[in-house]
Motif scaffolding. Sequence first.
Motif, PDB file in Angstrom:
ATOM      1  N   ARG A 180       0.178   3.335   3.164  1.00  0.00           N
ATOM      2  CA  ARG A 180       0.630   2.768   2.002  1.00  0.00           C
ATOM      3  C   ARG A 180       2.004   2.515   1.938  1.00  0.00           C
ATOM      4  O   ARG A 180       2.658   1.430   1.470  1.00  0.00           O
ATOM      5  CB  ARG A 180       0.771   3.997   0.764  1.00  0.00           C
ATOM      6  CG  ARG A 180       0.923   3.679  -0.691  1.00  0.00           C
ATOM      7  CD  ARG A 180       0.633   4.724  -1.567  1.00  0.00           C
ATOM      8  NE  ARG A 180      -1.022   4.983  -1.468  1.00  0.00           N
ATOM      9  CZ  ARG A 180      -1.816   4.329  -2.133  1.00  0.00           C
ATOM     10  NH1 ARG A 180      -1.173   3.195  -3.085  1.00  0.00           N
ATOM     11  NH2 ARG A 180      -3.104   4.334  -2.268  1.00  0.00           N
ATOM     12  N   ALA A 183       1.923  -0.988   3.463  1.00  0.00           N
ATOM     13  CA  ALA A 183       1.645  -2.089   2.397  1.00  0.00           C
ATOM     14  C   ALA A 183       2.707  -2.442   1.342  1.00  0.00           C
ATOM     15  O   ALA A 183       3.249  -3.576   1.154  1.00  0.00           O
ATOM     16  CB  ALA A 183       0.528  -1.532   1.406  1.00  0.00           C
ATOM     17  N   SER A 184       3.585  -1.111   1.282  1.00  0.00           N
ATOM     18  CA  SER A 184       5.033  -1.661   0.716  1.00  0.00           C
ATOM     19  C   SER A 184       5.745  -2.396   1.161  1.00  0.00           C
ATOM     20  O   SER A 184       6.493  -3.286   0.756  1.00  0.00           O
ATOM     21  CB  SER A 184       5.642  -0.156   0.255  1.00  0.00           C
ATOM     22  OG  SER A 184       6.798  -0.475  -0.293  1.00  0.00           O
ATOM     23  N   PHE A 186       4.715  -4.994   3.445  1.00  0.00           N
ATOM     24  CA  PHE A 186       4.282  -6.082   3.216  1.00  0.00           C
ATOM     25  C   PHE A 186       4.446  -6.796   1.935  1.00  0.00           C
ATOM     26  O   PHE A 186       5.014  -7.869   1.807  1.00  0.00           O
ATOM     27  CB  PHE A 186       2.811  -6.198   3.209  1.00  0.00           C
ATOM     28  CG  PHE A 186       2.180  -5.645   4.923  1.00  0.00           C
ATOM     29  CD1 PHE A 186       3.152  -5.609   6.007  1.00  0.00           C
ATOM     30  CD2 PHE A 186       0.894  -5.117   4.824  1.00  0.00           C
ATOM     31  CE1 PHE A 186       2.570  -5.093   7.020  1.00  0.00           C
ATOM     32  CE2 PHE A 186       0.329  -4.850   5.704  1.00  0.00           C
ATOM     33  CZ  PHE A 186       1.148  -4.809   7.187  1.00  0.00           C
ATOM     34  N   SER A 187       4.523  -5.927   0.657  1.00  0.00           N
ATOM     35  CA  SER A 187       4.838  -6.293  -0.387  1.00  0.00           C
ATOM     36  C   SER A 187       6.444  -6.810  -0.822  1.00  0.00           C
ATOM     37  O   SER A 187       6.552  -7.699  -1.190  1.00  0.00           O
ATOM     38  CB  SER A 187       4.652  -5.212  -1.402  1.00  0.00           C
ATOM     39  OG  SER A 187       3.209  -5.274  -1.563  1.00  0.00           O
ATOM     40  N   SER A 190       6.849  -9.994   0.944  1.00  0.00           N
ATOM     41  CA  SER A 190       6.256 -11.143   0.078  1.00  0.00           C
ATOM     42  C   SER A 190       7.273 -11.354  -1.030  1.00  0.00           C
ATOM     43  O   SER A 190       7.702 -12.583  -1.303  1.00  0.00           O
ATOM     44  CB  SER A 190       4.833 -10.712  -0.435  1.00  0.00           C
ATOM     45  OG  SER A 190       4.460 -11.725  -1.172  1.00  0.00           O
ATOM     46  N   CYS A 217      -4.556  -1.493   0.394  1.00  0.00           N
ATOM     47  CA  CYS A 217      -3.526  -1.022  -0.664  1.00  0.00           C
ATOM     48  C   CYS A 217      -2.894  -2.372  -1.333  1.00  0.00           C
ATOM     49  O   CYS A 217      -2.124  -1.944  -2.400  1.00  0.00           O
ATOM     50  CB  CYS A 217      -2.490   0.090   0.004  1.00  0.00           C
ATOM     51  SG  CYS A 217      -2.971   1.672   0.350  1.00  0.00           S
ATOM     52  N   LEU A 218      -2.841  -3.439  -0.439  1.00  0.00           N
ATOM     53  CA  LEU A 218      -2.268  -4.621  -0.863  1.00  0.00           C
ATOM     54  C   LEU A 218      -3.152  -5.369  -1.792  1.00  0.00           C
ATOM     55  O   LEU A 218      -4.178  -5.402  -1.498  1.00  0.00           O
ATOM     56  CB  LEU A 218      -1.743  -5.113   0.505  1.00  0.00           C
ATOM     57  CG  LEU A 218      -1.007  -6.396   0.341  1.00  0.00           C
ATOM     58  CD1 LEU A 218       0.399  -5.910   0.174  1.00  0.00           C
ATOM     59  CD2 LEU A 218      -1.002  -7.183   1.567  1.00  0.00           C
ATOM     60  N   ASP A 219      -2.126  -6.210  -2.467  1.00  0.00           N
ATOM     61  CA  ASP A 219      -2.985  -7.082  -3.474  1.00  0.00           C
ATOM     62  C   ASP A 219      -2.105  -8.379  -3.746  1.00  0.00           C
ATOM     63  O   ASP A 219      -1.920  -8.720  -4.974  1.00  0.00           O
ATOM     64  CB  ASP A 219      -3.596  -6.337  -4.774  1.00  0.00           C
ATOM     65  CG  ASP A 219      -4.434  -7.186  -5.763  1.00  0.00           C
ATOM     66  OD1 ASP A 219      -5.256  -8.034  -4.765  1.00  0.00           O
ATOM     67  OD2 ASP A 219      -4.579  -7.279  -6.718  1.00  0.00           O
TER      68      ASP A 219
END
Length: 366
Positions: A180, A183-184, A186-187, A190, A217-219
């Motif tokens: 998680r 994923a944070s 990565f976000s 972005s 967890c990523l979108d």
Amino acid sequence: MHRSLGSRKGDQSGEVFRRLNRYYGILDGRLPARYRLAKRLAAEVDLSLPLDELWKTHGALRSPFSGLLRKVDEGDASLDQMRVPRLSYLDLKVEIADRIVRSCHLCQRRCSADRSRGEHGSCRLGLDANVSSAFLHMGEEPPLIPSGTVFFSSCTFRCVFCQNHDISTNPTAGTKASPRELASIFSSLSRAGAANINLVGGEPTPNIPSILKALVCLDVDIPILWNSNMYCSIESMELILDLMDFWLPDLKYGNDQCALRLSGIPDYFDVVSRNHKIAHDRGSGEMIIRHLVLPNHLECCTMPTLEWIAENCPRALVNVMQQYRPSHLVPGNPKYAEIDRYPPREELRKAYDKADQLGIVWKPVS
């Protein structure tokens, strides 16, 4: 005139952009990242089944995934119109990856360490991913910048000339990151304007379970980029093949002897060339292969490597890299005297001429 990888500000009708069509489709908001499609493909399977049964279901889903990808790319289907299944193709990949690390064979060393119980494998890592750093990298190939680069600690290679040896030789470098938290990261990259999520190191291969769980967890529609030495097992290739939007692999050596002496890697060329070929033929084919010109390794490594790429990965772009410098264990060490200098201009010119003769679209990076 040398053929150049160019930049996105250049002629978008040119060869580079034709070869990177889907990558730019994601950047332009026309197409979804592959991992998001994998989350929409239902996997009708009991995750408690034996691993070989899970692999059978995984193999059966590759064709439906390819069909779904084709429909979306041709405008015959929309991600927004697809329901999210109870169990997805990506969820199945996560389960398989978790099984693999119980007797780890993510890389081709296949050390069989039970990393799920904290046992360290040949990568010197337990189960958790260690992120050394994550930032917008402006020094990558022009089509990729700004690249949201995530540096993982440790490596499956032992390169005597490694320029990132502070990361690759230290499995505890950086900070542990849960899926998680990954994923944070990565976000955040972005939101900061990254053109892609660039998974590198060290080496990303030992971190495949954490990466897959982070994608759950990523979108965010952003290209996922695999920046690797490509010494991963065939099982790892099967897990990541449908998830990667872009491949940025190294093809370091043209033979096994140089790889064993300078990187401590057995059976190098068969394994790494196999994985390049799989990524090129069964993946999107959107890739930039990196080859670092080593001094005094023109005939044994550079020439056969370029010849192999031209014959086996004709759609790939190539970065003929000139930035080798003696580092790590090389300076002053008579054992590695032949690479204890910068590559001479004459050797670089011969490498560039060879790439031109083979019709390779390439660019040197200084």
